[in-house]
Design an enzyme around this catalytic site. Sequence first.
Site, PDB file in Angstrom:
ATOM      1  N   CYS A   1     -52.334  -3.425 -56.522  1.00 58.77           N
ATOM      2  CA  CYS A   1     -52.347  -2.044 -55.993  1.00 58.77           C
ATOM      3  C   CYS A   1     -51.569  -1.953 -54.681  1.00 58.77           C
ATOM      4  CB  CYS A   1     -53.769  -1.573 -55.732  1.00 58.77           C
ATOM      5  SG  CYS A   1     -54.740  -1.257 -57.208  1.00 58.77           S
ATOM      6  N   HIS A   2     -51.838  -2.907 -53.773  1.00 61.71           N
ATOM      7  CA  HIS A   2     -51.324  -2.780 -52.400  1.00 61.71           C
ATOM      8  C   HIS A   2     -49.989  -3.485 -52.195  1.00 61.71           C
ATOM      9  CE1 HIS A   2     -55.058  -0.965 -51.003  1.00 61.71           C
ATOM     10  NE2 HIS A   2     -55.753  -1.936 -51.560  1.00 61.71           N
TER      11      HIS A   2
ATOM     12  N   ARG B   1     -70.692 -12.402 -34.169  1.00 62.70           N
ATOM     13  CA  ARG B   1     -70.708 -12.475 -32.710  1.00 62.70           C
ATOM     14  C   ARG B   1     -71.780 -11.550 -32.139  1.00 62.70           C
ATOM     15  NH1 ARG B   1     -71.702 -13.958 -29.123  1.00 62.70           N
ATOM     16  NH2 ARG B   1     -70.729 -14.632 -27.179  1.00 62.70           N
TER      17      ARG B   1
ATOM     18  N   CYS C   1     -55.471  -7.885 -55.367  1.00 62.29           N
ATOM     19  CA  CYS C   1     -55.255  -6.904 -54.298  1.00 62.29           C
ATOM     20  C   CYS C   1     -53.799  -6.447 -54.343  1.00 62.29           C
ATOM     21  CB  CYS C   1     -55.523  -7.520 -52.932  1.00 62.29           C
ATOM     22  SG  CYS C   1     -57.114  -8.319 -52.754  1.00 62.29           S
TER      23      CYS C   1
ATOM     24  N   CYS D   1     -63.489  -2.150 -52.447  1.00 60.09           N
ATOM     25  CA  CYS D   1     -62.304  -2.268 -53.307  1.00 60.09           C
ATOM     26  C   CYS D   1     -62.582  -3.205 -54.468  1.00 60.09           C
ATOM     27  CB  CYS D   1     -61.136  -2.819 -52.487  1.00 60.09           C
ATOM     28  SG  CYS D   1     -59.813  -1.643 -52.263  1.00 60.09           S
TER      29      CYS D   1
ATOM     30  N   CYS E   1     -75.181 -12.471 -29.848  1.00 61.30           N
ATOM     31  CA  CYS E   1     -75.575 -11.865 -28.582  1.00 61.30           C
ATOM     32  C   CYS E   1     -77.017 -11.376 -28.663  1.00 61.30           C
ATOM     33  CB  CYS E   1     -74.652 -10.698 -28.243  1.00 61.30           C
ATOM     34  SG  CYS E   1     -73.482 -11.088 -26.942  1.00 61.30           S
TER      35      CYS E   1
ATOM     36  N   CYS F   1     -76.322  -4.453 -23.908  1.00 55.42           N
ATOM     37  CA  CYS F   1     -74.959  -5.008 -23.927  1.00 55.42           C
ATOM     38  C   CYS F   1     -74.228  -4.583 -22.655  1.00 55.42           C
ATOM     39  CB  CYS F   1     -74.172  -4.490 -25.123  1.00 55.42           C
ATOM     40  SG  CYS F   1     -75.037  -4.524 -26.689  1.00 55.42           S
TER      41      CYS F   1
ATOM     42  N   CYS G   1     -74.331  -6.407 -19.138  1.00 54.06           N
ATOM     43  CA  CYS G   1     -73.397  -7.517 -18.914  1.00 54.06           C
ATOM     44  C   CYS G   1     -71.952  -7.038 -19.001  1.00 54.06           C
ATOM     45  CB  CYS G   1     -73.599  -8.616 -19.959  1.00 54.06           C
ATOM     46  SG  CYS G   1     -74.881  -9.800 -19.535  1.00 54.06           S
ATOM     47  N   HIS G   2     -71.602  -6.403 -20.136  1.00 48.93           N
ATOM     48  CA  HIS G   2     -70.190  -6.235 -20.463  1.00 48.93           C
ATOM     49  C   HIS G   2     -69.528  -5.012 -19.836  1.00 48.93           C
ATOM     50  CE1 HIS G   2     -70.530  -9.698 -23.023  1.00 48.93           C
ATOM     51  NE2 HIS G   2     -71.560  -9.157 -23.643  1.00 48.93           N
TER      52      HIS G   2
END
Lengths: 106, 269
Positions: B87-88, B226, B84, B122, B230, B185, B188-189
């Site tokens: 290039c970076h 995650r 990586c 990449c 849920c 979702c 609740c959120h």
Amino acid sequence: MARQLINVPAKVKRGQVFEIKTLISHIMETGFRFTTTGDKIPRDIVTTFSCSYNGEEIFRADLYPAISANPFLDFFTVATESGTLDFKWAGDNGFSETASAKIVVE
Amino acid sequence: MNPRTPRALSIISRVTAIVCLLFAIASTVHGTDIPLDQRRSGYLDLGHDSKAMQDDDTINPATLWVQDGEELWNQKVGAASRACADCHQDATVSMKGVAARYPTFSVARNGPVNLEQRINLCRGEHQQAPPLAYESRELLALSAYVGRQSRGMAIAPPDDSRLVPFIEAGRKLFNRRIGQIDMSCAQCHDDNWGKKLAGSLIPQGQPTGYPIYRLEWQSLGSLQRRLRNCMSGLRAEAYEYGAPENVNLELFLMWRARGLQLETPAVRP
């Protein structure tokens, strides 16, 4: 790949109490779990940890299945001489890791 | 006919009832966005010990993955035998702010790609290496290392009109009732954050620190892990890792959290 994290102050005053923080990468598989097909997942944990300060053991701990993955141990000692702190972990399946840290006592 | 007759009154009251019902349905389907100034990171609701764990890199177990990521960043891989870093260069410079703006639009895919997918793109294009599996130690390590470079920066989704339909698609998913529990979702959120679900506090679900070290997982995990958690909690069939639905949701959630500080790698219970 990273195995442990050690945090010790670089310099301390003679007679000063200082903190040593250690964390090791380990899955700590309890041995109480089963796969979806009912096979028991064998226990794989770290069982002992010890720390020595210039060759003298200053801290020791036994670890058990209820301890979470990547066990973190935090303890204190008194600064006596400049030198090395050596850490040693041992566990199931011949697991063995060591690490060390330098400390300067002024 | 006199409009005050009982029949006319009953029609009026029926129409009113239907209109009220429609409003009620509309408000449950669309939810209400949390006012911008009331948005908060889940960090603020952590206990003292979990906060301490996140704040100190030598206690935060996610540091193990970040260190692995640094190693992988500099490791030559694939048929092209390129790292990586070739290039970076220095990730602490080149990757600053990158995680704060992902997912971004990919012309090749004609849709959004998240950070994990970008890493794998990449690898395929420039390193000629096989893609890393979702949730593998290597992919989590690289995304944690890249994410770490944006810690403390504000989440800044790109102002890209090509992303708008995908953000909207994500919003739709966020507001759609799913699973045997038949909840969205948003219920609740958006509508009930700050209250309790059994003994647990309902957070706003702001993705400020992914990949996170989740104590329940005893490991690092991605935002999609995650999300899938849920979904199975709602007894719905979770979308596969990397599925467009999951990426759209991720995109919507990052847009929803715009301006909040990135904490990668965070610690959560």
